[in-house]
Design an enzyme around this catalytic site. Structure first.
Site, short mmCIF file in Angstrom:
data_model
loop_
_atom_site.label_atom_id
_atom_site.label_comp_id
_atom_site.label_asym_id
_atom_site.label_seq_id
_atom_site.Cartn_x
_atom_site.Cartn_y
_atom_site.Cartn_z
N CYS A 283 -6.49 4.76 -8.16
CA CYS A 283 -6.64 5.46 -8.51
C CYS A 283 -5.30 6.55 -8.06
CB CYS A 283 -7.55 6.60 -7.48
SG CYS A 283 -9.15 5.80 -7.98
N ILE A 284 -5.15 6.46 -6.62
CA ILE A 284 -4.02 7.36 -6.20
C ILE A 284 -2.80 7.27 -6.73
CG2 ILE A 284 -2.64 7.71 -4.11
CD1 ILE A 284 -6.24 7.78 -3.67
#
Ligand SMILES: NC(=O)c1ccc[n+]([C@@H]2O[C@H](COP(=O)([O-])OP(=O)(O)OC[C@H]3O[C@@H](n4cnc5c(N)ncnc54)[C@H](O)[C@@H]3O)[C@@H](O)[C@H]2O)c1
Length: 446
Positions: A283-284
């Protein structure tokens, strides 16, 4: 594509609403990974009959045996649902014909050029569209750029006589699951949902309300898509900022961890983020680039994102330099030294190594001639893949630490006995402040 003829607008809306409220709707989840499987389990727990569809035959077989492969879903929770016929899995999209709702939770990686790879969403939607029928609710959950649901997905389903919001319902709802978080899981993380039309939003919200604690409707799919990107961009940029502060502190001989702890005593206007060896996970490191890719098309350079991406991307290099300098201070060259990594998962107490900075660190250490080993209670084996030159097997943490010239804490898993590791090690580079409170000349902190 939409295998039966539309029967008239209101009846679809009313019929689907009735099925959802009575928990008689047949629920489908496409993509049974970290996101999809916990979601399937929540709807089965709420009494719905759930069909999971995944192209990975081994995952399908595992679910049908009642065996979980996702850490946040214990087999003890899955098995009774499978035995009661509440969950089944298949690789055959023909199952879509019997479903009333579909949540799409397939991967959205980046290409090497940092462009979004939409192929998983496109493939899944094409296969769904072959068997879709009027009266369905479809919700995309995969993280993506604003506009995906209305620009890319809607045209794959809308046809003359088949109108979104009347004959079928389409929403986006960002998945916010935090693997390994014991406090917040799918059921109690507030669920944001936005539809193409108000009727779509209403249907999406009604659906989630049946199984999840809090639902937050928003006015459009684009708002819902942007919510997720704001959340993850916020994290990525703040981590980039604190990593830059760590680099500054390192140069000035200041303990960055002490600085952050003291700053966090401010009861308002400050939120602590912590430096580390680099970003990891699905994600990040990825999601903000979906946003910068999209905004570039609108003529806006996402400069914060690019800058934070650059600083975060430098961290594995900084860690390797730190290891080299620490060894040199002990009159040892990095080349030929044994370096033992504690933890290779991208964060504490999980088994996910996707995008993990440990992989870059292993690669860089290998390039500089170090002999690398690792321990990780959650990752018994690392597969060779171009970044990691060949398969590696985890070894015992204390044995590995005793034999190494330098130990590096990359992931601060709770299971490691840091006091005993410090006792046995000759030198420890700690990128996570896992040895907080320990005083020893052997420790080199980030
Ligand atoms: N893992 C997380 O912590 C997390 C958190 C929030 C959001 N997300 C987002 O959720 C989405 C899914 O992530 P994940 O971590 O669950 O991924 P995952 O890789 O664990 O699971 C995805 C599943 O989709 C399956 N799949 C791929 N193509 C398919 C197709 N055409 N048809 C059916 N199944 C298909 C794969 O076999 C896999 O089982 C991504 O967009 C991700 O960014 C993930």
């Amino acid at each position: 594509m939409f295998t039966e003829k539309s029967e008239g607008s209101l009846s679809h809306l009313q019929e689907l609403r009735k099925k959802i409220e009575s928990h008689q709707a047949s629920v489908g989840v496409v993509g049974l990974g970290y996101v999809g499987l916990p979601l399937a389990v929540e709807f089965a727990n709420a009494g719905f009959k759930v069909t999971g569809i995944d192209v990975d035959a081994s995952k399908v077989a595992s679910i049908n045996r009642g065996e979980s492969y996702v850490q946040d879903v214990p087999t003890s929770a899955l098995k009774p649902l499978v035995e009661a016929g509440k969950i089944r899995a298949t690789a055959d999209f023909a199952a879509v014909a019997g479903l009333d709702t579909i949540n799409i939770c397939v991967p959205t990686p980046l290409r090497k050029t940092k462009d979004p790879d939409m192929s998983y969403i496109v493939n899944a939607c094409q296969d769904i569209a072959k068997h879709a029928h009027p009266g369905m609710l479809m919700i995309l959950e995969s993280t993506t750029y604003p506009g995906t649901t209305d620009e890319l997905m809607l045209p794959m389903f809308e046809r003359p006589g088949l109108k979104v919001g009347e004959h079928f319902f389409l929403c986006f709802s960002p998945e916010r699951v935090d693997p390994g978080n014991p406090k917040f899981q799918t059921k109690n993380i507030p669920k944001v949902v936005g539809g193409i039309t108000p009727a779509c939003t209403e249907m999406g919200a009604l659906f989630y309300q049946q199984a999840l604690e809090t639902v937050i409707p928003v006015s459009s799919t684009r708002v819902a898509e942007m919510v997720k990107l704001l959340e993850n961009t916020f994290r990525m940029i703040n981590i980039g900022l604190v990593n830059e502060i760590a680099l500054m502190c390192d140069r000035m001989g200041i303990n960055v961890w002490e600085v952050i702890d003291a700053a966090a005593s401010k009861p308002f206007g400050f939120m602590p983020f912590y430096p580390g060896p680099g970003l990891g996970g699905h994600c990040i490191p990825i999601d903000p680039f979906y946003l910068s890719w999209k905004t570039k098309q609108a003529g806006i350079e996402a400069r914060f994102i690019e800058l934070a991406g650059y600083i975060n991307g430098q961290m594995p290099h900084f860690v390797v330099d730190k290891i080299q300098n620490a060894l040199n201070d002990h009159s040892k060259p990095l080349k030929g030294s044994r370096v033992h990594l504690l933890g290779v998962a991208y964060k504490r107490d999980i088994d996910d190594v996707r995008e993990s900075p440990a992989l870059d660190i292993i690669h860089l250490l290998g390039k500089r001639g170090a002999a690398v080993s690792y321990s990780d209670p959650f990752v018994p084996k690392l597969r060779g893949d171009g970044v990691i030159p060949s398969d590696m097997l985890a070894i015992d943490a204390e044995k590995g630490s005793a034999e190494a010239d330098c130990v590096v804490v990359v992931t601060d898993h709770k299971a490691f006995n840091y006091a005993r590791i410090l006792e046995r090690a000759r030198l420890v580079v700690d990128t996570r402040n896992a040895l907080k409170g320990h005083i020893s000349e052997k420790i080199v902190r980030l």
